[in-house]
Design an enzyme around this catalytic site. Structure first.
Site, PDB file in Angstrom:
ATOM      1  N   CYS A   3       1.047  -1.180   0.048  1.00 38.24           N
ATOM      2  CA  CYS A   3      -0.077   0.187  -0.159  1.00 38.24           C
ATOM      3  C   CYS A   3       0.825   1.388   0.090  1.00 38.24           C
ATOM      4  CB  CYS A   3      -0.835   0.118   1.145  1.00 38.24           C
ATOM      5  SG  CYS A   3      -1.887   1.692   1.614  1.00 38.24           S
ATOM      6  N   HIS A  45      -4.117   1.474   8.668  1.00 33.86           N
ATOM      7  CA  HIS A  45      -4.712   0.798   7.171  1.00 33.86           C
ATOM      8  C   HIS A  45      -6.229   0.719   7.311  1.00 33.86           C
ATOM      9  CE1 HIS A  45      -4.658  -0.045   2.933  1.00 33.86           C
ATOM     10  NE2 HIS A  45      -5.541  -0.938   3.303  1.00 33.86           N
ATOM     11  N   HIS A  99      -8.537   7.982   2.282  1.00 29.79           N
ATOM     12  CA  HIS A  99      -7.902   9.448   2.339  1.00 29.79           C
ATOM     13  C   HIS A  99      -8.835  10.406   1.829  1.00 29.79           C
ATOM     14  CE1 HIS A  99      -7.389   7.626  -1.743  1.00 29.79           C
ATOM     15  NE2 HIS A  99      -7.664   8.815  -2.166  1.00 29.79           N
TER      16      HIS A  99
END
Ligand code: 5GP
Ligand code: ZN
Length: 113
Positions: A3, A45, A99
């Site tokens: 990632c 995450h 995000h």
């Protein structure tokens, strides 16, 4: 896990930081769509908005408490700014780490899509 935003959190990929604390990181988008284009991410995450739940929602509250501070530091709070999170393929989410885009510094389009 491969990632890129986790790698940015770990410092394995460089980024230009706009804000950081123990839980979240904000950095300038590599391909800015507006004079101010900052991404705010949780350090842990979480894949997308679709994975927000009772167990991790505290960090979302923290992100949204911090966004106005980042906006003020970048002088977009007076004239306004847009906060966007693309979730999933139809929304064209390209990085599968949650995000929030902060976009500002010019008059943005009336349309969202
Ligand atoms: P999405 O399309 O998933 O909503 O947004 C992903 C954003 O991440 C895009 O605006 C893209 O320009 C940005 N981005 C992708 N890779 C990197 C990177 O390595 N560094 C930075 N600073 N931004 C990135
Ligand atoms: Zn990640």
């Amino acid at each position: 896990m491969d990632c890129i935003f986790c790698k940015i959190v770990k410092g394995e990929i460089p980024s230009k930081k706009a804000y950081e604390d123990e839980k979240i990181l904000a950095f300038y988008d590599i391909n800015p769509q507006a004079p101010i284009h900052i991404l705010v991410i949780p350090k842990v995450h979480i894949a997308s908005v679709d994975e927000i739940n009772e167990d991790n929602s505290e960090i979302i509250s923290h992100i949204f408490k911090t966004i106005p501070k980042i906006a003020k530091e970048h002088a977009v709070n007076d004239k306004g700014y847009r906060v966007i999170s693309n979730c999933g393929d139809d929304a064209c989410q390209s990085v599968k780490h949650l995000h929030f885009h902060i976009l500002g510094g010019r008059q943005l389009s009336e349309s969202m899509a």
